[in-house]
Design an enzyme around this catalytic site. Structure first.
Site, PDB file in Angstrom:
ATOM      1  N   GLU A 166       0.807  -1.238   0.000  1.00 38.85           N
ATOM      2  CA  GLU A 166       0.000   0.000   0.000  1.00 38.85           C
ATOM      3  C   GLU A 166       0.832   1.275   0.000  1.00 38.85           C
ATOM      4  OE1 GLU A 166      -2.670  -0.477   3.341  1.00 38.85           O
ATOM      5  OE2 GLU A 166      -3.600  -2.254   2.467  1.00 38.85           O
ATOM      6  N   ASN A 208       2.085  -5.216  -3.165  1.00 41.99           N
ATOM      7  CA  ASN A 208       0.683  -5.521  -2.882  1.00 41.99           C
ATOM      8  C   ASN A 208      -0.085  -4.229  -2.586  1.00 41.99           C
ATOM      9  OD1 ASN A 208      -1.358  -7.620  -2.251  1.00 41.99           O
ATOM     10  ND2 ASN A 208      -1.221  -6.867  -0.141  1.00 41.99           N
ATOM     11  N   HIS A 245     -10.550  -5.911  -2.402  1.00 40.58           N
ATOM     12  CA  HIS A 245     -11.632  -5.729  -1.419  1.00 40.58           C
ATOM     13  C   HIS A 245     -12.757  -4.974  -2.125  1.00 40.58           C
ATOM     14  CE1 HIS A 245      -9.209  -7.156   1.895  1.00 40.58           C
ATOM     15  NE2 HIS A 245      -8.250  -6.295   1.600  1.00 40.58           N
ATOM     16  N   GLU A 274      -6.328 -10.646  -1.329  1.00 41.18           N
ATOM     17  CA  GLU A 274      -7.159 -10.424  -0.135  1.00 41.18           C
ATOM     18  C   GLU A 274      -8.631 -10.344  -0.527  1.00 41.18           C
ATOM     19  OE1 GLU A 274      -5.728  -7.047   2.143  1.00 41.18           O
ATOM     20  OE2 GLU A 274      -3.630  -7.581   1.782  1.00 41.18           O
ATOM     21  N   ASP A 276     -12.375 -10.170  -1.013  1.00 35.64           N
ATOM     22  CA  ASP A 276     -13.690 -10.269  -0.376  1.00 35.64           C
ATOM     23  C   ASP A 276     -14.638  -9.341  -1.122  1.00 35.64           C
ATOM     24  OD1 ASP A 276     -12.781  -7.831   0.727  1.00 35.64           O
ATOM     25  OD2 ASP A 276     -12.644  -8.623   2.764  1.00 35.64           O
TER      26      ASP A 276
HETATM   27  O1  9MR Z   1      -7.970  -7.921   8.257  1.00 36.44           O
HETATM   28  C1  9MR Z   1      -7.034  -7.127   8.955  1.00 36.44           C
HETATM   29  C2  9MR Z   1      -7.670  -6.593  10.215  1.00 36.44           C
HETATM   30  O2  9MR Z   1      -7.901  -7.657  11.131  1.00 36.44           O
HETATM   31  C3  9MR Z   1      -6.766  -5.543  10.849  1.00 36.44           C
HETATM   32  O3  9MR Z   1      -7.450  -4.941  11.929  1.00 36.44           O
HETATM   33  C4  9MR Z   1      -6.399  -4.515   9.817  1.00 36.44           C
HETATM   34  C5  9MR Z   1      -5.466  -3.505  10.415  1.00 36.44           C
HETATM   35  O4  9MR Z   1      -4.818  -2.740   9.487  1.00 36.44           O
HETATM   36  O5  9MR Z   1      -5.755  -5.135   8.722  1.00 36.44           O
HETATM   37  C6  9MR Z   1      -6.612  -6.001   8.055  1.00 36.44           C
HETATM   38  O6  9MR Z   1      -5.971  -6.527   6.921  1.00 36.44           O
HETATM   39  C7  9MR Z   1      -5.617  -5.571   5.918  1.00 36.44           C
HETATM   40  C8  9MR Z   1      -4.385  -6.068   5.223  1.00 36.44           C
HETATM   41  O7  9MR Z   1      -3.355  -6.297   6.149  1.00 36.44           O
HETATM   42  C9  9MR Z   1      -3.927  -5.093   4.169  1.00 36.44           C
HETATM   43  N1  9MR Z   1      -4.962  -4.773   3.244  1.00 36.44           N
HETATM   44  C10 9MR Z   1      -6.228  -4.368   3.846  1.00 36.44           C
HETATM   45  C11 9MR Z   1      -6.703  -5.415   4.835  1.00 36.44           C
HETATM   46  C12 9MR Z   1      -8.073  -5.064   5.366  1.00 36.44           C
HETATM   47  O8  9MR Z   1      -8.018  -3.883   6.097  1.00 36.44           O
END
Ligand code: 9MR
Length: 448
Positions: A166, A208, A245, A274, A276
């Protein structure tokens, strides 16, 4: 994925080889008489037949939930730690590395023969407090130290690393995201990739990001130009991860395939990392189908990872964005993905019972047990007699690769096993290499 070598694995391999040799003589007959191979019945099994993996995010604290682990072990052949391999989790104090929770996930995956995606080595978010307060060359060195130490610790175990996550801004600027890491100099991303390559030369190294799905978007274009530049200058990058997402405000774009193909044409693999999709019913299922088809249409799209197992496991639980409902039941979206992968959920293994003939005699009850992408275990319980003969019939191209707690002999086709007690009781088991056919072995019992 590296092979895990243990004495048990060796015995297992030898058993497979022995089974293959016995089967050779009858191959011609089997080919003439075998029913058409049945479609794979799991996401991983179907994806493997397309040369791809199908993964999920896993949370360490759910590994004690048997429903969750049952679905994980059955359906997925790749795992990403949802939070446990992030910087704050692995290096809570500078130079003090804590791998406990990450290792629970990695070891579970490896023990089950699954790939591991590493997520993530360098990111502006989820930094430990000590790193958030750093800047300049101190931060750059701390970041590189983190990349090196973590990638070295996991060397040989990680299929793909999200080296940098990111790093681009949303919106129309096409600029890098402002962050403490970006302020250490524009070359922080390539520095991270070089450090990761040096530490684990066998892992695929990915960039990513999210909101990079629509080919027209400035952020997509900006990431594309960075990858193009890295490839032209020999910066070690192997793959681009598309988080994917989606929701009603950010639906699957109709140029998704174009995006994946254009990146692949730069000479990198693409992975959906990732996935969903918020929603329900047919509409959600159709979007999942579209994403799956887009990946299958791109030769270098090597796998799909969904961001959790059941809706209730999701970071966006209220949007019910995953493939299994809160009870662990397969949703329409699951069936759409499985069908798009060429699989079919019409022939799951079930328990079959052969009743004793004419009242006397014995009963053999088959129960499905553990399963892996390429094989499953079955158990048989015999009642009614201690002096039994059970016949177990497989269907092509299934082969037994291991047996326990009884004496087995096979007919010339290798498909029909005659099983007798070996003094260890009236329960026995076996492993079937299913070759894509997960249909249930048939059992019947007679008294000797
Ligand atoms: O799913 C993850 C969630 O449990 C955490 O609270 C969050 C914190 O940043 O991160 C989520 O996973 C993220 C991933 O690491 C990077 N891309 C976005 C995902 C969803 O927020």
């Amino acid at each position: 994925m590296r092979t895990v070598s243990s004495p048990r694995a060796k015995v297992f391999r030898n058993a497979v080889v022995a089974g293959a040799v016995t089967a050779v003589a009858s191959t011609a007959v089997a080919l003439l008489t075998a029913p058409a191979a049945q479609a794979a019945t799991t996401l991983a099994g179907a994806a493997q037949e397309k040369g791809r993996y199908f993964g999920t995010a896993v949370a360490a604290n759910r590994l004690s939930d048997s429903t969750y682990v049952g679905i994980l072990n059955r359906e997925f052949d790749s795992v990403t730690a949802e939070n446990e391999m992030k910087i704050d989790a692995l290096e809570p104090n500078q130079n003090q590395f804590v791998y406990t929770n990450a290792d629970r996930i990695v070891n579970h995956a490896i023990n089950q023969g699954k790939k591991v995606r590493g997520h993530t080595l360098a990111w502006h978010s989820q930094q430990p407090g000590w790193m958030q307060n750093m800047s300049g060359s101190t931060l750059r060195n701390a970041m590189l130290n983190h990349v090196t130490r973590v990638a070295t610790y996991y060397r040989g175990k990680i299929h793909s690393w999200d080296v940098v996550n990111e790093a681009f801004a949303d919106g129309s600027s096409g600029a890098r995201r402002d962050s403490n890491l970006q302020r250490t100099g524009n070359d922080w991303i390539e520095a991270a990739f070089r450090a990761a390559r040096a530490a684990d030369p066998g892992a695929k190294l990915c960039y990513n990001d999210y909101n990079t799905d629509n080919w027209q978007h400035a952020k997509t274009q900006a990431v594309y130009r960075m990858v193009q530049d890295f490839k032209s200058r020999g910066v070690p990058i192997d793959c681009v991860g598309f988080q994917a997402h989606f929701n009603s405000g950010n639906p699957v774009p109709n140029n998704y395939h174009t995006t994946l193909q254009n990146f692949a044409d730069l000479g990198v693999d693409v992975q959906i990392t990732e996935l969903d999709i918020e929603g329900s019913g047919t509409s959600q299922a159709e979007q999942y189908r579209g994403v799956t088809q887009a990946c299958l249409a791109v030769a270098r799209c090597t796998g799909i990872t969904v961001w959790g197992i059941r809706d209730t496991d999701s970071w966006r639980a209220s949007g019910t964005p995953l493939l299994f409902d809160g009870g662990g039941n397969k949703k329409a979206a699951y069936h759409a993905v499985l069908a798009a992968l060429g699989g079919s959920s019409t022939n799951p293994p079930t328990t079959t019972t052969t009743p004793p003939p004419g009242g006397g005699g014995c009963t053999a009850t088959y129960s499905p047990a553990e399963s892996w992408p390429d094989r499953f275990n079955g158990r048989v319980a015999v009642t009614g007699s201690n002096n039994w003969i059970v016949t177990v019939t497989l269907s092509s191209p299934q082969r037994m690769s291991a047996t326990w707690s009884a004496q087995f002999s096979w007919d010339s086709s290798g498909m029909v096993a005659t099983v007798r007690p070996n003094g260890s009781g009236n329960n026995f088991g076996f492993t079937v290499m299913h070759g894509g056919n997960t249909s249930t072995p048939r059992v019947s019992c007679r008294v000797a």
